[in-house]
Scaffold this motif. Structure first.
Motif, PDB file in Angstrom:
ATOM      1  N   GLY A 155       0.814  -1.213   0.000  1.00 54.18           N
ATOM      2  CA  GLY A 155       0.000   0.000   0.000  1.00 54.18           C
ATOM      3  C   GLY A 155       0.846   1.262   0.000  1.00 54.18           C
ATOM      4  O   GLY A 155       0.554   2.223  -0.714  1.00 54.18           O
ATOM      5  N   LEU A 156       1.922   1.257   0.785  1.00 53.80           N
ATOM      6  CA  LEU A 156       2.797   2.422   0.851  1.00 53.80           C
ATOM      7  C   LEU A 156       3.446   2.688  -0.505  1.00 53.80           C
ATOM      8  O   LEU A 156       3.474   3.837  -0.974  1.00 53.80           O
ATOM      9  CB  LEU A 156       3.871   2.233   1.929  1.00 53.80           C
TER      10      LEU A 156
ATOM     11  N   LEU B  33       2.659   6.007  -2.615  1.00 53.60           N
ATOM     12  CA  LEU B  33       3.773   6.908  -2.914  1.00 53.60           C
ATOM     13  C   LEU B  33       3.919   7.154  -4.415  1.00 53.60           C
ATOM     14  O   LEU B  33       4.337   8.225  -4.838  1.00 53.60           O
ATOM     15  CB  LEU B  33       5.087   6.353  -2.348  1.00 53.60           C
ATOM     16  N   LEU B  34       3.561   6.165  -5.217  1.00 55.70           N
ATOM     17  CA  LEU B  34       3.660   6.311  -6.666  1.00 55.70           C
ATOM     18  C   LEU B  34       2.440   6.995  -7.275  1.00 55.70           C
ATOM     19  O   LEU B  34       2.552   7.669  -8.292  1.00 55.70           O
ATOM     20  CB  LEU B  34       3.865   4.945  -7.327  1.00 55.70           C
TER      21      LEU B  34
ATOM     22  N   VAL C 110       3.111  11.851   3.932  1.00 52.10           N
ATOM     23  CA  VAL C 110       2.384  11.604   5.186  1.00 52.10           C
ATOM     24  C   VAL C 110       1.037  10.941   4.899  1.00 52.10           C
ATOM     25  O   VAL C 110       0.648   9.989   5.585  1.00 52.10           O
ATOM     26  CB  VAL C 110       2.205  12.922   5.982  1.00 52.10           C
ATOM     27  N   LEU C 111       0.330  11.443   3.875  1.00 51.40           N
ATOM     28  CA  LEU C 111      -0.939  10.812   3.482  1.00 51.40           C
ATOM     29  C   LEU C 111      -0.735   9.350   3.105  1.00 51.40           C
ATOM     30  O   LEU C 111      -1.511   8.482   3.506  1.00 51.40           O
ATOM     31  CB  LEU C 111      -1.555  11.546   2.290  1.00 51.40           C
ATOM     32  N   ALA C 112       0.307   9.068   2.323  1.00 48.62           N
ATOM     33  CA  ALA C 112       0.602   7.700   1.916  1.00 48.62           C
ATOM     34  C   ALA C 112       0.883   6.820   3.132  1.00 48.62           C
ATOM     35  O   ALA C 112       0.393   5.690   3.218  1.00 48.62           O
ATOM     36  CB  ALA C 112       1.785   7.679   0.953  1.00 48.62           C
ATOM     37  N   LEU C 113       1.642   7.346   4.075  1.00 45.95           N
ATOM     38  CA  LEU C 113       1.979   6.596   5.283  1.00 45.95           C
ATOM     39  C   LEU C 113       0.737   6.312   6.119  1.00 45.95           C
ATOM     40  O   LEU C 113       0.537   5.181   6.584  1.00 45.95           O
ATOM     41  CB  LEU C 113       3.022   7.377   6.096  1.00 45.95           C
ATOM     42  N   ILE C 114      -0.108   7.308   6.295  1.00 49.32           N
ATOM     43  CA  ILE C 114      -1.332   7.138   7.087  1.00 49.32           C
ATOM     44  C   ILE C 114      -2.259   6.110   6.435  1.00 49.32           C
ATOM     45  O   ILE C 114      -2.750   5.181   7.092  1.00 49.32           O
ATOM     46  CB  ILE C 114      -2.062   8.486   7.265  1.00 49.32           C
ATOM     47  N   MET C 115      -2.479   6.264   5.134  1.00 47.82           N
ATOM     48  CA  MET C 115      -3.412   5.355   4.450  1.00 47.82           C
ATOM     49  C   MET C 115      -2.863   3.935   4.391  1.00 47.82           C
ATOM     50  O   MET C 115      -3.610   2.969   4.569  1.00 47.82           O
ATOM     51  CB  MET C 115      -3.742   5.885   3.060  1.00 47.82           C
ATOM     52  N   ALA C 116      -1.562   3.783   4.174  1.00 50.49           N
ATOM     53  CA  ALA C 116      -0.969   2.446   4.148  1.00 50.49           C
ATOM     54  C   ALA C 116      -1.033   1.801   5.535  1.00 50.49           C
ATOM     55  O   ALA C 116      -1.306   0.602   5.659  1.00 50.49           O
ATOM     56  CB  ALA C 116       0.464   2.514   3.647  1.00 50.49           C
ATOM     57  N   ALA C 117      -0.792   2.590   6.588  1.00 50.64           N
ATOM     58  CA  ALA C 117      -0.864   2.051   7.952  1.00 50.64           C
ATOM     59  C   ALA C 117      -2.286   1.607   8.284  1.00 50.64           C
ATOM     60  O   ALA C 117      -2.493   0.527   8.852  1.00 50.64           O
ATOM     61  CB  ALA C 117      -0.383   3.093   8.958  1.00 50.64           C
ATOM     62  N   LEU C 118      -3.266   2.440   7.945  1.00 53.49           N
ATOM     63  CA  LEU C 118      -4.662   2.064   8.202  1.00 53.49           C
ATOM     64  C   LEU C 118      -5.042   0.802   7.435  1.00 53.49           C
ATOM     65  O   LEU C 118      -5.708  -0.083   7.983  1.00 53.49           O
ATOM     66  CB  LEU C 118      -5.597   3.215   7.829  1.00 53.49           C
ATOM     67  N   LEU C 119      -4.610   0.711   6.194  1.00 52.71           N
ATOM     68  CA  LEU C 119      -4.917  -0.466   5.389  1.00 52.71           C
ATOM     69  C   LEU C 119      -4.236  -1.709   5.952  1.00 52.71           C
ATOM     70  O   LEU C 119      -4.859  -2.774   6.072  1.00 52.71           O
ATOM     71  CB  LEU C 119      -4.485  -0.220   3.943  1.00 52.71           C
ATOM     72  N   GLY C 120      -2.969  -1.591   6.331  1.00 52.65           N
ATOM     73  CA  GLY C 120      -2.244  -2.722   6.904  1.00 52.65           C
ATOM     74  C   GLY C 120      -2.850  -3.199   8.216  1.00 52.65           C
ATOM     75  O   GLY C 120      -2.998  -4.409   8.443  1.00 52.65           O
TER      76      GLY C 120
END
Length: 173
Positions: A36-37, A41-42, A67-77
């Motif tokens: 997801g990250l 990011l891409l 930061v948006l990518a990190l937040i969304m990837a963390a929530l998804l993970g």
């Protein structure tokens, strides 16, 4: 009802700890986070690249998009980890809101500045000529309200995380 909701919100870290203590759930969660990250990011800088998605996007990546990518990837993970844990404990699968949030998180950049939306409208207009005459400014709307759409995506992902945490807590009892 509000008390039960607040109690479930307070117990979310407990559910996350339980899920991350399970090896398989942790592995799926970490894999989903990493994939997801990379995707976020891409894809998120695509509004600055004219719709180009790939390694070229990384040079246009802003700190806010990172930061948006990190937040969304963390929530998804975390949602996937809780979902896997819940399934292993016997709960039914229901992470649709989080997947909807993940899809909404990717859509603004794909619809704003890439040829995806004009091609889709052209395809619809070829089948239904009246649809092409509408001339809806969808790309303009998406570009104007991109941050609101990201906020909606994150809210849906949090809602999916909450639902999976609640199911994981119910299964653990």
């Amino acid at each position: 009802m509000m008390t039960a909701t607040m109690q479930n919100i307070v117990q979310m870290p407990i559910a996350i700890r339980m899920a991350l203590s399970d090896r398989r759930a942790r592995l799926w969660g970490v894999a989903t986070f990493l994939i997801g990250l990379i995707v976020y990011l891409l894809v998120l800088p695509a509004t600055d690249t004219g719709g180009a998605i790939g390694l070229v996007s990384l040079q246009f990546l802003t700190p806010g998009e990172a930061v948006l990518a990190l937040i969304m990837a963390a929530l998804l993970g975390l949602t996937v980890a809780l979902g896997i844990y819940g399934l292993r404990q016997g709960a039914s699968a229901a992470s649709g809101t989080s997947m909807l949030g993940a899809a909404i998180a990717v859509l603004p950049t794909l619809l704003c500045c890439s040829p995806v939306l004009p091609l889709a409208i052209a395809a619809i207009a070829s089948v239904l000529p009246a649809a092409g005459a509408l001339g809806l400014p969808i790309q303009g709307f998406v570009a104007t309200h991109e941050m609101w759409l990201y906020g909606l995506a994150i809210a849906l992902m949090v809602w999916g995380l909450y639902g999976n945490a609640r199911r994981a807590l119910q299964c653990a009892c």
